[in-house]
Enzyme design. Structure first.
Site, mmCIF file in Angstrom:
data_model
loop_
_atom_site.group_PDB
_atom_site.id
_atom_site.type_symbol
_atom_site.label_atom_id
_atom_site.label_comp_id
_atom_site.label_asym_id
_atom_site.label_seq_id
_atom_site.Cartn_x
_atom_site.Cartn_y
_atom_site.Cartn_z
ATOM 1 N N CYS A 100 12.401 -12.407 -30.781
ATOM 2 C CA CYS A 100 12.138 -11.365 -29.788
ATOM 3 C C CYS A 100 12.191 -9.971 -30.431
ATOM 4 C CB CYS A 100 13.096 -11.499 -28.618
ATOM 5 S SG CYS A 100 12.499 -10.656 -27.156
ATOM 6 N N GLU A 131 15.708 -20.465 -29.096
ATOM 7 C CA GLU A 131 17.100 -20.936 -29.082
ATOM 8 C C GLU A 131 17.479 -21.589 -27.762
ATOM 9 O OE1 GLU A 131 16.163 -17.770 -29.043
ATOM 10 O OE2 GLU A 131 17.572 -16.466 -27.998
ATOM 11 N N HIS A 165 12.027 -17.013 -27.183
ATOM 12 C CA HIS A 165 13.423 -17.322 -27.498
ATOM 13 C C HIS A 165 13.565 -18.831 -27.692
ATOM 14 C CE1 HIS A 165 15.480 -13.463 -26.639
ATOM 15 N NE2 HIS A 165 14.445 -13.259 -25.858
#
Ligand SMILES: *[C@@H]1O[C@H](CO)[C@@H](O)[C@H](O)[C@H]1NC(C)=O
Ligand SMILES: *[C@@H]1O[C@H](CO)[C@@H](O)[C@H](O)[C@H]1NC(C)=O
Ligand SMILES: CC(=O)N[C@H]1CO[C@H](CO)[C@@H](O)[C@@H]1O
Length: 607
Positions: A406, A538, A536
Site C-alpha cells: 500500500c 497480508e 494488502h
C-alpha cells in the site's frame, strides 16, 4: 447448529482469541465446518474509524468490512472467509434497535435492554452463524462466539444476559461455554482465587462454565493440585479444567488443548457424533490435523534465521501490523527459517535525526543495511515517509529483497521517480496538496470534499499483463494465473500521467485493475526480489498457505536457492484461500454503501 461461547474473566488480553480459534481448529480436524463471531462490547459501529495507536490493526474483509483484528485470527486458523456481519459491536446492536424503534417496529412499546437489545443480539448470532464461510458453500456445523471484554464489566452485561437466554433458546446440547481465566504464578505458587471469583460471578449471572481454561503467563503447566482445587471450588469435574501455559508459539495451543481431551469433552457435551459429516470432510479434517502437527513440530527443529527489517511508523505498537507479522511468520515456516523481525522507526532514518539523535539514526541504519530483506507496510500521513523512501532506495540499489504494501507501493514509485527518472520533487498529493510533480494522486471516483467519502475497500481483482508470464516472480508465486484477488484499502493511486515515463525507465507495473487503468503491482526486472502491491495481501495469509508476495519476499531474503525452490512449489500448486463464490465483481463492490468517516480519518489518507 452448535454454539461454543468463549468468555473471559479476571483480565482481558490473555489470549482468549487464540484459545477460541484453536478450539475451532480442533473441531475442524474432526471434519466439522466451523464459523466464528466476535463480539466487541464497544460503541463504535466499525473499526475503520478507530486510530491504530489505540486499537491495533484495522482488518479488512472480502466484502470491504473494516473490523477488529480478531476476525483475522479466525480467518487464518479456520481457513474461512468471514463477512462484515461476523463482527458485532454494542454500537451496531443499538443502531439496529434504534432504527427499528424509529420505524415503529415495536408498536410503541417501551424499548428496553431486556428483552429488545438482548433479543437483537441473539437474532443476529443465529442469523450470521448460518452464513456459509468456506468452499463447501454449506451452512457451518459449529459457531464459535467470542465475547470480548471480561464478564462482570458494564460494557459486556447485555451480551452476557443475551447468552444466558440463548442457552435456553438453542437447547442444552447445542450450547457450551468456555470461560478463560487467569491463574497467576506467584513465586512458583499457582493462585486459584481469581478464577474462583470470576467463575462465581459468571454463575451469579446465570451461566455455567463447561470448560475453564486457565491461562498461566509462565512456561510451567498447570499443577495437578491446582487443577483439583479449581475443580472443587468451581464445582466442575477435573476434566473440565484445562491448563493453558505459555508455549513456544501460538501454533502449539491447539495441540496443548487437544492433549487435555478438549475434543472428547466437547464431542460428548454437544453430542457431536450426532452431526452428519461427509467422507470428504472427514478426510479433509485428517489431512488438516496431520499438516498442522507437521507445522508445529518442524518449527522446533529450525535454526537457520532470516532477518527482516520492517520500516514503519507505529513500531511501538506491534499489534497494528498483526497481519503483516503473521504473513512473515507463515512464510518463514514454509521456508524452514526462524524469523528475526526488527522494527525500525522510519523517522530515525531521516537526515535530521542524525543531529537530533545520532544513536537512533545509526541504530536504525545499522539494522537496515544488515537486513536480509526490507519491508515497508501500510500507514498514513507524511511523518516518516522520507525515511521510508531512503530505505527503499537502499533496497533497490543494493539488491536487497524489498516488499512494499500500500503506502510502501506508493513510496516505491516516488523513490523510483526521484532517483531513476530524476523527477526531483516527486511526491504524493497526500503529503503536498500543491505539488508540481504529483506521482500519487487522490482517486478520481472518490469524493474529497464530501465528508462521507469512501475508500476503495475489499476484495478486488488484479490482472497480470501478458509479458509478465515470461519473467515475473510475483506472478509465479501466485501460481502463474493471469488474474488474482486481494483485499484493498486505499484512496490514492499512481498518477496515470507519469506511467509512461516510469515504465520507459524500467519500472514494470505487472498487475493492473480489470480496466488496465489502475497500477496495482510493480516489480523490478534486474533485482532479486523487488515487489510492491497497492493491495494488502497480508489479510489473506494462512499458516499452511502463506500469502504469495510475502512468501516470495521471505524466500528471497533467505537466499536465492530458497526463492528458486518456493517459485517451483508455488507455480505447481498454489490455491487462493478464498472460495470461488467469494469473488465479488467491481460493480457489486461499487454499490457498497459509503461508511461515514470523521475528519481526521479523511485527512489521514491511505493505510
Ligand atoms: C482453505 O480454503 C480454501 C477455500 O475455501 C480451500 O481451497 C483450501 O483447500 C483450504 N485449505 C485447507 C488447508 O484446508
Ligand atoms: C519515531 O520517531 C519520531 C521522531 O523521533 C517520534 O516522534 C515517534 O514517536 C517515534 N515513533 C515510535 C513509534 O517510536
Ligand atoms: C450486520 C451489520 O450491521 N454488520 C456491520 C458490520 O460492520 C460493517 C462496517 O464495517 C457494517 O457496515 C455492517 O452493517
Amino acid at each position: 447448529m452448535k454454539y461454543i461461547v468463549v468468555s473471559g474473566g479476571v483480565v482481558s488480553g490473555i489470549g482468549k482469541g487464540v484459545i477460541a480459534s484453536s478450539t475451532g481448529l480442533l473441531l475442524k480436524t474432526t471434519g466439522l465446518k466451523v464459523t466464528a463471531i466476535k463480539i466487541d462490547p464497544y460503541m463504535n459501529i466499525d473499526a475503520g474509524t478507530m486510530r491504530p495507536q489505540e486499537h491495533g490493526e484495522v482488518y479488512v474483509l472480502n466484502d470491504g468490512g473494516e473490523v477488529d483484528l480478531d476476525l483475522g485470527n479466525y480467518e487464518r486458523y479456520l481457513n474461512v472467509t468471514l463477512s462484515r456481519d461476523n463482527n458485532i459491536t454494542t454500537g451496531k446492536i443499538y443502531k439496529e434497535v434504534i432504527e427499528k424503534e424509529r420505524r415503529g417496529d415495536y408498536l410503541g412499546k417501551t424499548v428496553q435492554i431486556v428483552p429488545h437489545v438482548t433479543n437483537a443480539i441473539q437474532d443476529w448470532i443465529e442469523r450470521v452463524s448460518k452464513i456459509p464461510v468456506d468452499d463447501t458453500g454449506e451452512v457451518p456445523d459449529v459457531c464459535i462466539v467470542e465475547l470480548g471484554g471480561t464478564v462482570g464489566d458494564i460494557e459486556s452485561a447485555p451480551f452476557v444476559e443475551a447468552m444466558r437466554q440463548f442457552q435456553f433458546r438453542v437447547g442444552y446440547e447445542n450450547f457450551a461455554l468456555i470461560h478463560v481465566s487467569l491463574v497467576p504464578d506467584m513465586h512458583g505458587e499457582q493462585k486459584t482465587k481469581p478464577t474462583q471469583t470470576t467463575v462465581h460471578a459468571l454463575r451469579g449471572l446465570g451461566l455455567l462454565p463447561d470448560l475453564i481454561a486457565c491461562r498461566l503467563i509462565v512456561q510451567k503447566p498447570l499443577d495437578p493440585a491446582t487443577k483439583e482445587k479449581i475443580s472443587m471450588f468451581c464445582h466442575v469435574a477435573a476434566d473440565q479444567v484445562i491448563g493453558v501455559h505459555d508455549v513456544s508459539s501460538v501454533y502449539h495451543v491447539p495441540l496443548l488443548l487437544q492433549s487435555q481431551g478438549i475434543i472428547q469433552y466437547l464431542q460428548k457435551r454437544l453430542n457431536l457424533p450426532g452431526v452428519k459429516i461427509s467422507e470428504h470432510m472427514l478426510e479433509r479434517g485428517h489431512s488438516l490435523q496431520k499438516r498442522w502437527k507437521e507445522l508445529t513440530t518442524s518449527q522446533e527443529r529450525v535454526f537457520d534465521e532470516v532477518s527482516i527489517v520492517l520500516v514503519g511508523k507505529y513500531t511501538d505498537l506491534k499489534d497494528s501490523y498483526m497481519s503483516v507479522t503473521k504473513s512473515l511468520e507463515h512464510s518463514a515456516f514454509r521456508c524452514g527459517r526462524k524469523l528475526v523481525l526488527k522494527w525500525v522507526n522510519s523517522s530515525d532514518l531521516e537526515q535530521e535525526t542524525q543531529f537530533t539523535n545520532p544513536t537512533k539514526y545509526h541504530e536504525g541504519w545499522g539494522a537496515v543495511v544488515s537486513a536480509g530483506g526490507i519491508l515497508v507496510p501500510g500507514g498514513f500521513g507524511i511523518r516518516g515517509t522520507e525515511g521510508m523512501v531512503q530505505a527503499i532506495q537502499w533496497a533497490r540499489e543494493h539488491k536487497v529483497p524489498y516488499l512494499g504494501i500500500c503506502l510502501g507501493f506508493q513510496l516505491a514509485v516516488i523513490e523510483y521517480a526521484r532517483n531513476v527518472c530524476k523527477i526531483k520533487d516527486a511526491t504524493s498529493t497526500e503529503f503536498n496538496q500543491d505539488s508540481t510533480s504529483p506521482l500519487i494522486i487522490f482517486m478520481p471516483e472518490i469524493s474529497k470534499t464530501h465528508m462521507g467519502g469512501t475508500m476503495r475497500l475489499g476484495l478486488r481483482p488484479t490482472v497480470f499483463d501478458a509479458e509478465s508470464e515470461k519473467w515475473s516472480k510475483i506472478r509465479k508465486m501466485y501460481g502463474g494465473s493471469g488474474k488474482i484477488w486481494e483485499r484493498h484499502r486505499h484512496r490514492y493511486e499512481v498518477n496515470p500521467t507519469y506511467i509512461e515515463q516510469l515504465t520507459n525507465s524500467g519500472m514494470s507495473f505487472v498487475g493492473k485493475d480489470e480496466k488496465g487503468e489502475r497500477m496495482q503491482i510493480l516489480e523490478l526486472k534486474d533485482h532479486p526480489y523487488f515487489v510492491a502491491l497497492q493491495a494488502h495481501p497480508e489479510f489473506c495469509t494462512r499458516p499452511l498457505n502463506p500469502s504469495p508476495p510475502f512468501l516470495g519476499f521471505v524466500a528471497a531474503s533467505s537466499g536465492l536457492h530458497v526463492l528458486e525452490d518456493q517459485l517451483e512449489i508455488q507455480s505447481k500448486g498454489y490455491h487462493p484461500p478464498h472460495p470461488d463464490n467469494a469473488m465479488v465483481s467491481e460493480d457489486e463492490l461499487r454499490h457498497i454503501e459509503p461508511v461515514p468517516r470523521g475528519k481526521e480519518v479523511l485527512l489521514n489518507g491511505d493505510s
